[in-house]
Write an enzyme that holds these catalytic residues in place. Sequence first.
Site, short mmCIF file in Angstrom:
data_model
loop_
_atom_site.label_atom_id
_atom_site.label_comp_id
_atom_site.label_asym_id
_atom_site.label_seq_id
_atom_site.Cartn_x
_atom_site.Cartn_y
_atom_site.Cartn_z
N GLU A 278 4.45 3.37 2.29
CA GLU A 278 5.53 3.64 3.45
C GLU A 278 6.95 3.74 2.97
O GLU A 278 7.75 4.59 3.64
CB GLU A 278 5.58 2.44 4.52
CG GLU A 278 5.76 2.80 5.89
CD GLU A 278 5.34 1.85 6.92
OE1 GLU A 278 5.92 0.45 6.92
OE2 GLU A 278 4.47 1.81 7.65
N HIS A 307 -17.25 -2.85 -10.96
CA HIS A 307 -18.46 -2.13 -10.91
C HIS A 307 -18.61 -1.53 -9.53
O HIS A 307 -19.50 -1.25 -9.12
CB HIS A 307 -19.41 -3.63 -10.41
CG HIS A 307 -19.22 -4.63 -11.87
ND1 HIS A 307 -20.19 -4.22 -12.80
CD2 HIS A 307 -18.65 -5.55 -12.01
CE1 HIS A 307 -19.78 -5.28 -13.67
NE2 HIS A 307 -19.01 -6.03 -13.14
N LYS A 420 2.66 7.43 17.07
CA LYS A 420 2.92 6.43 17.98
C LYS A 420 3.10 7.20 19.25
O LYS A 420 2.88 6.68 20.52
CB LYS A 420 4.14 5.90 17.74
CG LYS A 420 4.01 4.83 16.38
CD LYS A 420 5.19 3.76 16.32
CE LYS A 420 5.07 2.85 15.03
NZ LYS A 420 6.12 2.06 14.61
O1 F6P Z 1 7.03 -5.51 13.33
P1 F6P Z 1 6.83 -4.11 14.00
O2 F6P Z 1 8.01 -3.70 14.48
O3 F6P Z 1 5.91 -4.56 15.18
O4 F6P Z 1 6.24 -3.27 13.11
C1 F6P Z 1 4.88 -3.30 12.58
C2 F6P Z 1 4.74 -2.38 11.44
O5 F6P Z 1 4.81 -1.10 11.94
C3 F6P Z 1 5.71 -0.27 11.31
O6 F6P Z 1 7.00 -0.04 11.88
C4 F6P Z 1 5.48 1.25 11.20
O7 F6P Z 1 3.94 1.39 11.26
C5 F6P Z 1 5.94 -0.87 10.01
O8 F6P Z 1 7.00 -0.11 9.21
C6 F6P Z 1 5.83 -2.00 10.40
O9 F6P Z 1 5.62 -3.23 9.27
#
Ligand code: F6P
Length: 445
Positions: A278, A307, A420
Amino acid sequence: MLRLDLANVLFERIGPKGIDWPSALAAHARRLEAARDALWQRKSNPAEFLGWIDVPEDTETLRRVLRFREAQAWVEDLVVLGIGGSALGAQAVAAALGKGPVRLHFVDNVEPEPILELLRKLEPSKTLVNVISKSGSTAETMAAFLAFRRWLEDRLGPEWKRHVVVTTDPVKGILRPYAQAEGLPAFEVPPAVGGRFSVTCPVGTLPLAFAGVDLDNLLAGARKSNEQAGAALEHNLPAQTALLHHLFSQKGHHIVVFMPYSTRLRYLPDWFVQLHDESLGKMHDRAGQEVRTGTTAVRAIGTTDQHAQVQLFREGPYDKLINFVRLLSPSEDLEIPAVRGLEALDYLFGKSFFELLDAEAKATAHALAKAGQPNYTLTLDKLDAYHLGWLLQHLMWQTAFLGELWNINAFDQPGVELGKEYTYALMGRRGWEVLAQELRAEGVE
Ligand SMILES: O=P(O)(O)OC[C@H]1O[C@](O)(CO)[C@@H](O)[C@@H]1O
């Protein structure tokens, strides 16, 4: 100590695929020093998201966490509702060092069956739910919170409030005002600390306090890594490992295998994968140019994956850099007994399991080197809170150094946003109707 063994990346050992380390270090000295100085200089600017450097110094917050844990002596099960950086660090450290007696559960997916299975198993009056979300908007975590909050209230009535603790941003998001309105205890994710860099703040330390982990030493280990990250290059371990990753990525090694020889460290690769992927998989550099950086981290555990994956690591393409993690001593050991009638196994008789584990780690690293497959090993004197804290912070520094070498922002994650937004549209969230229509037109409903 945390040490670097880089014999298996050198020309002498692996042939033409290898590097001449002293010259490589000398050739990149100015760039690495500039990276080091830039990171230390920028850390006081919250917009740079380098707050994780100073978190291990914050023993005051740790004391608050420990006082909170002591006041909840009734807890038998702690449920962490969080995903990505809000779960993986605590999960990795708890699996490695957790002593109990509190059982930890991590809800980091929205598959209904495992959630129901957990709810059926838990005794609400003995359960504490720690909802962890920096943004307070992550759909998976919020859905889980809605379900667990209802479950607690249905069973405990107004008492449910004693059974929830919130970890979130001090000002942003909906969880902070909600915690205030309901009078729930709440801890902070410092604004300048991103999720994947948050294991030493209450995101990690609160669950780990319930797991009985020695948090003073975890933070002391992280501070030791800070010391190295500020040091001259010959002592600067994260600058050195970042350089290795940089050099091999330039040679077309676009896969990074992270392979600890330890079942106790089985979740550490998951934490590393998020940290690495990320942070470093970026389309644009800091100047806005399209660059598409990144190497793909792959999880493996020794000896188990010898393995499963080592065949590929040895005979497959020259596209990997393998990072082994090896412990130099066990916390306890077990002798392999001699058994009459099985003399074919006498090479094992009287040896210890740790000896075998150690031999397999060395043997595999060397066998890969013989095939010209570059690999390096980080050794830890032993697996305890101090060394694990050191290793975690080291890997965060390595990531930050790589971000500097590649001139990218290692602390954002713009690539996850569109997925999202599509989810909001598909779930019928208010305000996302136009996107929902677009998706329907594209055949996604
Ligand atoms: O703590 P939050 O805001 O729920 O985010 C959870 C995770 O989602 C992300 O923002 C994106 O997937 C990550 O960087 C982060 O660790």
